[in-house]
Design an enzyme around this catalytic site. Structure first.
Site, PDB file in Angstrom:
ATOM      1  NE  ARG A   1      41.712  30.246  49.343  1.00 24.94           N
ATOM      2  CZ  ARG A   1      40.815  30.031  48.365  1.00 24.94           C
ATOM      3  NH1 ARG A   1      39.915  30.952  48.071  1.00 24.94           N
ATOM      4  NH2 ARG A   1      40.829  28.920  47.680  1.00 24.94           N
TER       5      ARG A   1
ATOM      6  CE1 TYR B   1      33.710  25.391  50.358  1.00 23.77           C
ATOM      7  CE2 TYR B   1      35.248  27.108  49.752  1.00 23.77           C
ATOM      8  CZ  TYR B   1      34.469  26.484  50.696  1.00 23.77           C
ATOM      9  OH  TYR B   1      34.461  26.966  51.980  1.00 23.77           O
TER      10      TYR B   1
ATOM     11  CG  ASP C   1      36.664  31.899  49.637  1.00 22.73           C
ATOM     12  OD1 ASP C   1      35.510  32.206  50.004  1.00 22.73           O
ATOM     13  OD2 ASP C   1      37.091  32.077  48.479  1.00 22.73           O
TER      14      ASP C   1
ATOM     15  CG  HIS D   1      33.435  29.776  47.196  1.00 20.26           C
ATOM     16  ND1 HIS D   1      32.679  29.821  46.074  1.00 20.26           N
ATOM     17  CD2 HIS D   1      34.697  30.109  46.809  1.00 20.26           C
ATOM     18  CE1 HIS D   1      33.448  30.149  45.044  1.00 20.26           C
ATOM     19  NE2 HIS D   1      34.679  30.338  45.462  1.00 20.26           N
TER      20      HIS D   1
ATOM     21  CD  GLU E   1      37.331  35.155  49.771  1.00 20.96           C
ATOM     22  OE1 GLU E   1      38.459  34.764  50.119  1.00 20.96           O
ATOM     23  OE2 GLU E   1      36.950  35.160  48.592  1.00 20.96           O
TER      24      GLU E   1
ATOM     25  CD  GLU F   1      35.461  35.467  45.188  1.00 22.21           C
ATOM     26  OE1 GLU F   1      36.532  35.516  45.812  1.00 22.21           O
ATOM     27  OE2 GLU F   1      35.002  34.427  44.704  1.00 22.21           O
TER      28      GLU F   1
ATOM     29  NE  ARG G   1      38.146  37.957  48.575  1.00 22.48           N
ATOM     30  CZ  ARG G   1      39.266  37.684  47.887  1.00 22.48           C
ATOM     31  NH1 ARG G   1      40.385  38.338  48.151  1.00 22.48           N
ATOM     32  NH2 ARG G   1      39.253  36.750  46.948  1.00 22.48           N
TER      33      ARG G   1
ATOM     34  CD  GLU H   1      42.511  35.282  45.763  1.00 27.70           C
ATOM     35  OE1 GLU H   1      41.714  36.143  45.343  1.00 27.70           O
ATOM     36  OE2 GLU H   1      42.227  34.077  45.879  1.00 27.70           O
TER      37      GLU H   1
ATOM     38  CD1 TRP I   1      30.714  25.023  43.596  1.00 35.15           C
ATOM     39  CD2 TRP I   1      31.748  26.867  42.892  1.00 35.15           C
ATOM     40  NE1 TRP I   1      32.045  24.735  43.523  1.00 35.15           N
ATOM     41  CE2 TRP I   1      32.717  25.855  43.096  1.00 35.15           C
ATOM     42  CE3 TRP I   1      32.171  28.129  42.464  1.00 35.15           C
ATOM     43  CZ2 TRP I   1      34.074  26.053  42.893  1.00 35.15           C
ATOM     44  CZ3 TRP I   1      33.513  28.332  42.242  1.00 35.15           C
ATOM     45  CH2 TRP I   1      34.467  27.306  42.458  1.00 35.15           C
TER      46      TRP I   1
END
Ligand code: GCO
Ligand code: MG
Length: 404
Positions: A147, A159, A212, A214, A238, A264, A285, A341, A404
């Site tokens: 990643r 991030y 990712d 986010h 992601e 997630e 995820r 992951e 975030w």
């Protein structure tokens, strides 16, 4: 057989972890991870006040019934706090059941359908050369999936870039308030294709490159990102958009061919149902810690299997080794497993957790010990007290809040 004790232990092992310990009258103990990053004590209270008393005297082998009792019996369903608490109980009961059977948990899930679990590692850099160096170290260690997260030029912190002091960190600065990071979508969208191009050029076509986002983009921006990355063949992108606004995924699907991963922050099958049935995502995820344990996550994975969606479970280091072990058992036994992951463990894990799972050259295995294969040193944990910590928050340059 009866449950005689159910208690919660909170410790700082490089970061905060909440562990549920369930003991039976026959001396078998089960462990569950109840860590909800930044909101840890909400789950502790839920367990201590409302769930642990209900477990005393119950038969630990009645896993499905206990799950139904806690989920349906509460009336107030779903949500991260509830599902993390139920998840911890469920994982602890599966740990007990497989210890009683004398087999590693994956044997009770149908047995292994693969020899090992392919994992992706995290590479990040404050600049291009640092990122490339990190990818190089990981490929040299045998990882064939990475990643990549890179600092966005012009922003103080990004991030997912740990070397970046003010970004997401294993040991966030002690502060009564979350750190604030400034976000700039335009700069990000301009920077990221070059990052992918550089990694592809340096490490070739065989490397699986993941990224990712986010939840930071609008659907249209995410389509632009997807198209700009298509030439570099990402393994997945992601959380390109807000995970809870599921209408976006249709637009993403129509606009770009990059594979999509999400989940997630999901905690129930109802978060996944429409995305899976519509084949609007490629990888789910969810983790057993935040999605109701092995019992519920397995049902979600079976639904995904029916619709050709694969799994790519969340296992950032804010999930404990108990969670990672449970996930690895699921991965080994799931026909529709995609990728797992993996993050380097924070300093401090080894002070309290001992694990039977192993990592070798980018592949993991949960091990052959009965149960999850994890032990927890409750005495050592008592000396490592909880520290209040928050995830950062993001704001735009005009001072307004961002995601975030
Ligand atoms: C990931 C995640 C994490 C989360 C963290 C929040 O893909 O690993 O996005 O980095 O930010 O788990 O607690
Ligand atoms: Mg993520």
């Amino acid at each position: 057989m009866k449950i005689v004790s159910a208690r919660v232990s909170v410790c700082w092992a490089g970061r905060n972890y909440v562990t549920l310990l369930v003991d039976t009258d026959e001396g078998v103990q089960g462990l569950g991870d109840a860590t909800l990053n930044g909101r840890e004590l909400a789950v502790v209270a839920y367990l201590q006040e409302h769930v642990c008393p209900l477990l005393i005297g119950r038969d630990p082998q009645r896993i499905e019934d206990t799950w139904q009792y806690l989920y349906r019996g509460a009336y107030w369903r779903r949500g991260p706090v509830t599902m993390t608490a139920i998840g911890a109980v469920d994982v602890a009961l599966w740990d007990i059941k497989s210890k009683l059977a004398g087999v590693p948990l994956y044997q009770l899930l149908g047995g292994a359908v693969r020899d090992s679990v392919r994992v992706y590692a995290h590479a990040e850099g404050r600049d291009r050369s640092e990122l490339l160096e990190q990818v190089g170290k990981l490929t040299a260690a045998g990882f064939d999936a990475v990643r990549v997260q890179a600092a966005v030029p012009g922003l103080d912190a990004t991030y997912g870039v740990r070397g970046d002091e003010r970004a997401e960190s294993y040991e966030p600065a002690a502060s009564d308030y979350p750190v604030t990071q400034i976000w700039d979508t335009d700069r990000y969208l301009r920077a990221i294709p070059g990052v992918f191009e550089a990694v592809r050029d340096a490490y070739g076509g065989d490397l699986a490159i993941l990224h990712d986002v986010h939840n930071r983009l609008t659907p249209l921006e995410a389509v632009q990102l997807g198209r700009s990355l298509e030439p570099f063949r990402p393994f997945w992108i992601e959380d390109p958009t807000l995970a809870e606004d599921q209408r976006s995924f249709r637009q993403l699907r129509e606009g770009t061919t990059v594979p999509l991963a999400v989940g997630e922050t999901f905690n129930s099958v109802w978060d996944c149902h429409d995305l899976v049935q519509g084949r609007l995502v490629d990888y789910l995820r969810l983790s057993p810690s935040h999605a109701g344990g092995v019992t519920h996550l397995r049902k979600i994975h079976l639904l995904a299997e029916l619709h050709g969606v694969r799994t790519g479970p969340h296992a950032a280091s804010d999930l404990s080794p108990v969670a990672l072990a449970a996930i690895l058992h699921l991965d080994l036994a799931a026909p529709n497993f995609g990728i797992q992951e993996y993050m380097e463990r924070p300093r401090g894990w080894d002070d309290v957790f001992s694990v039977g799972y192993r990592l070798e050259a980018g592949r993991m295995h949960p091990g052959q010990e009965p149960g999850l294969g994890v032990t927890y040193d409750e005495r050592a944990a008592e000396r490592l007290s909880y520290r209040r910590r928050y995830l950062p928050v993001a704001r735009l340059r005009d001072g307004s809040m961002s995601d975030w």
